[in-house]
Scaffold this motif. Structure first.
Motif, PDB file in Angstrom:
ATOM      1  N   UNK A 105      51.604  58.208 -39.987  1.00  0.00           N
ATOM      2  CA  UNK A 105      51.266  57.116 -40.894  1.00  0.00           C
ATOM      3  C   UNK A 105      52.428  56.231 -41.273  1.00  0.00           C
ATOM      4  N   UNK A 106      53.609  56.474 -40.678  1.00  0.00           N
ATOM      5  CA  UNK A 106      54.764  55.653 -41.023  1.00  0.00           C
ATOM      6  C   UNK A 106      55.668  55.492 -39.817  1.00  0.00           C
ATOM      7  N   UNK A 107      56.489  54.458 -39.866  1.00  0.00           N
ATOM      8  CA  UNK A 107      57.448  54.214 -38.786  1.00  0.00           C
ATOM      9  C   UNK A 107      58.445  55.364 -38.707  1.00  0.00           C
ATOM     10  N   UNK A 108      58.836  55.908 -39.855  1.00  0.00           N
ATOM     11  CA  UNK A 108      59.773  57.031 -39.858  1.00  0.00           C
ATOM     12  C   UNK A 108      59.188  58.236 -39.145  1.00  0.00           C
ATOM     13  N   UNK A 109      57.895  58.486 -39.307  1.00  0.00           N
ATOM     14  CA  UNK A 109      57.258  59.614 -38.624  1.00  0.00           C
ATOM     15  C   UNK A 109      57.208  59.380 -37.117  1.00  0.00           C
ATOM     16  N   UNK A 110      56.985  58.140 -36.707  1.00  0.00           N
ATOM     17  CA  UNK A 110      57.011  57.826 -35.277  1.00  0.00           C
ATOM     18  C   UNK A 110      58.396  58.104 -34.700  1.00  0.00           C
ATOM     19  N   UNK A 111      59.430  57.669 -35.410  1.00  0.00           N
ATOM     20  CA  UNK A 111      60.804  57.885 -34.945  1.00  0.00           C
ATOM     21  C   UNK A 111      61.115  59.370 -34.839  1.00  0.00           C
ATOM     22  N   UNK A 112      60.703  60.147 -35.839  1.00  0.00           N
ATOM     23  CA  UNK A 112      60.959  61.581 -35.822  1.00  0.00           C
ATOM     24  C   UNK A 112      60.237  62.255 -34.665  1.00  0.00           C
ATOM     25  N   UNK A 113      59.009  61.830 -34.384  1.00  0.00           N
ATOM     26  CA  UNK A 113      58.292  62.417 -33.262  1.00  0.00           C
ATOM     27  C   UNK A 113      58.960  62.069 -31.941  1.00  0.00           C
ATOM     28  N   UNK A 114      59.474  60.844 -31.826  1.00  0.00           N
ATOM     29  CA  UNK A 114      60.206  60.472 -30.624  1.00  0.00           C
ATOM     30  C   UNK A 114      61.404  61.366 -30.387  1.00  0.00           C
ATOM     31  N   UNK A 115      62.088  61.731 -31.465  1.00  0.00           N
ATOM     32  CA  UNK A 115      63.234  62.633 -31.346  1.00  0.00           C
ATOM     33  C   UNK A 115      62.792  64.018 -30.893  1.00  0.00           C
ATOM     34  N   UNK A 116      61.649  64.482 -31.396  1.00  0.00           N
ATOM     35  CA  UNK A 116      61.132  65.779 -30.968  1.00  0.00           C
ATOM     36  C   UNK A 116      60.756  65.765 -29.498  1.00  0.00           C
ATOM     37  N   UNK A 117      60.107  64.693 -29.069  1.00  0.00           N
ATOM     38  CA  UNK A 117      59.722  64.584 -27.660  1.00  0.00           C
ATOM     39  C   UNK A 117      60.957  64.511 -26.769  1.00  0.00           C
ATOM     40  N   UNK A 135      62.006  58.769 -25.967  1.00  0.00           N
ATOM     41  CA  UNK A 135      62.046  58.410 -27.382  1.00  0.00           C
ATOM     42  C   UNK A 135      61.691  56.941 -27.567  1.00  0.00           C
ATOM     43  N   UNK A 136      62.168  56.096 -26.664  1.00  0.00           N
ATOM     44  CA  UNK A 136      61.892  54.664 -26.738  1.00  0.00           C
ATOM     45  C   UNK A 136      60.402  54.384 -26.552  1.00  0.00           C
ATOM     46  N   UNK A 137      59.787  55.040 -25.552  1.00  0.00           N
ATOM     47  CA  UNK A 137      58.362  54.823 -25.290  1.00  0.00           C
ATOM     48  C   UNK A 137      57.519  55.325 -26.454  1.00  0.00           C
ATOM     49  N   UNK A 138      57.854  56.495 -26.998  1.00  0.00           N
ATOM     50  CA  UNK A 138      57.122  56.996 -28.162  1.00  0.00           C
ATOM     51  C   UNK A 138      57.180  55.980 -29.300  1.00  0.00           C
ATOM     52  N   UNK A 139      58.370  55.431 -29.538  1.00  0.00           N
ATOM     53  CA  UNK A 139      58.503  54.442 -30.616  1.00  0.00           C
ATOM     54  C   UNK A 139      57.610  53.241 -30.356  1.00  0.00           C
ATOM     55  N   UNK A 140      57.638  52.732 -29.134  1.00  0.00           N
ATOM     56  CA  UNK A 140      56.891  51.505 -28.845  1.00  0.00           C
ATOM     57  C   UNK A 140      55.388  51.730 -28.914  1.00  0.00           C
ATOM     58  N   UNK A 141      54.870  52.781 -28.270  1.00  0.00           N
ATOM     59  CA  UNK A 141      53.421  52.984 -28.286  1.00  0.00           C
ATOM     60  C   UNK A 141      52.954  53.400 -29.682  1.00  0.00           C
ATOM     61  N   UNK A 142      53.816  54.143 -30.400  1.00  0.00           N
ATOM     62  CA  UNK A 142      53.458  54.567 -31.745  1.00  0.00           C
ATOM     63  C   UNK A 142      53.402  53.412 -32.723  1.00  0.00           C
ATOM     64  N   UNK A 143      54.426  52.574 -32.710  1.00  0.00           N
ATOM     65  CA  UNK A 143      54.451  51.434 -33.642  1.00  0.00           C
ATOM     66  C   UNK A 143      53.358  50.428 -33.294  1.00  0.00           C
ATOM     67  N   UNK A 144      53.088  50.241 -32.001  1.00  0.00           N
ATOM     68  CA  UNK A 144      51.992  49.340 -31.637  1.00  0.00           C
ATOM     69  C   UNK A 144      50.662  49.837 -32.197  1.00  0.00           C
ATOM     70  N   UNK A 145      50.399  51.151 -32.049  1.00  0.00           N
ATOM     71  CA  UNK A 145      49.145  51.720 -32.555  1.00  0.00           C
ATOM     72  C   UNK A 145      49.098  51.702 -34.077  1.00  0.00           C
ATOM     73  N   UNK A 146      50.255  51.887 -34.688  1.00  0.00           N
ATOM     74  CA  UNK A 146      50.331  51.984 -36.147  1.00  0.00           C
ATOM     75  C   UNK A 146      50.220  50.624 -36.833  1.00  0.00           C
TER      76      UNK A 146
END
Length: 274
Positions: A105-117, A135-146
């Motif tokens: 539900x937040x950009x910070x959570x997307x970033x943290x998940x990218x680090x885990x991946x 990590x870059x792809x997770x950020x981009x697809x996550x923020x786009x969806x969010x």
């Protein structure tokens, strides 16, 4: 769409022998090739290097499915499986992979998940550059969806045009991120509940392929991000159920980054009926 044969348009460089072998690879996943009808998806087998002509194919209704040929001039077995899953409405991340999922539900959570991946990539023996790409792809697809997908009751975007200011979204607007590492690549998928993504932003990316990247804010600021996703990935597969959900999946190779953007790419966009 799920039961109709695919209309096949092979690249002119494919020999009849290579085409026969490619048909065999696809048939193993139940993908039938034929003339199809006007509503059947058009499958374009090509060398995976985009040109403006491929952008025109994406603009067809329904959009053409652009499937790269790789070693030996054939599509890979893993891409054939993905294409089959895409068209049948099945999970696009390989079912045998240990998949992790999270609502964000937040950009910070997307970033943290990218680090885990990214850490999972390193643990699987992937390169540091691959971990960075993931990590870059997770950020981009996550923020786009969010931020780009949610709309209000009148269909107006809720967050897309103030991306720089929004750090979190309402609970109902959260997106689902799924990821797994299997068979030499990371599988990443973002799902939103709005089903608004059109093929147009991807068309613009393919039209400008090979040119200097430029920010395109016409879609809420996601244009440059989509280009980065496609540069980093070996395959991008999108399933849109209008008004219900968009599922945006990527396969990212775990090897080094050298000339990764120039490697063959598949781009599979499926707009479901009804």
């Amino acid at each position: 769409m799920k039961d109709a044969p695919l209309k096949l348009t092979p690249d002119t460089t494919l020999t009849p022998e290579a085409l026969e072998k490619a048909s065999g690879v696809l048939a193993r996943d139940g993908l039938l090739l034929g003339r199809g009808d006007d509503a059947a998806p058009q499958l374009v087998l090509f060398d995976g290097r985009f040109t403006p002509a491929h952008a025109a194919l994406l603009e067809r209704r329904p959009p053409a499915l652009l499937l790269a040929t790789r070693d030996g001039g054939q599509p890979s077995a893993w891409e054939a499986r993905l294409l089959s899953a895409l068209l049948r409405g099945e999970p696009m991340i390989p079912q045998e992979a240990a998949t992790s999922v999270a609502w964000l539900g937040s950009v910070a959570e997307v970033t943290a998940l990218g680090e885990r991946a990214a850490e999972a990539v390193l643990q699987a023996g992937g390169s540091k550059s691959a971990a960075s790409r993931v990590a870059d792809v997770v950020h981009e697809i996550g923020v786009n969806a969010l931020l780009d997908a949610p709309v209000d009751g009148s269909g107006e975007p809720k967050y897309a045009h103030r991306r720089g200011q929004v750090q979190s979204v309402a609970d109902d607007d959260r997106c689902l991120l799924s990821w797994a590492v299997a068979d030499g690549r990371a599988w990443l998928e973002a799902t939103d509940r709005f089903g608004r993504l059109s093929v147009s932003p991807l068309v613009r990316v393919v039209k400008a392929w090979g040119e200097k990247a430029q920010v395109d804010a016409s879609g809420g600021g996601a244009g440059l991000g989509l280009r980065r996703i496609l540069e980093h990935s070996d395959v991008v597969a999108v399933r849109v159920t209008p008004g219900k959900r968009t599922q945006f999946a990527c396969g990212v190779d775990l090897g080094d980054a050298r000339r990764r953007a120039a490697q063959p790419k598949s781009l599979l966009f499926s707009l479901e009926r009804g």
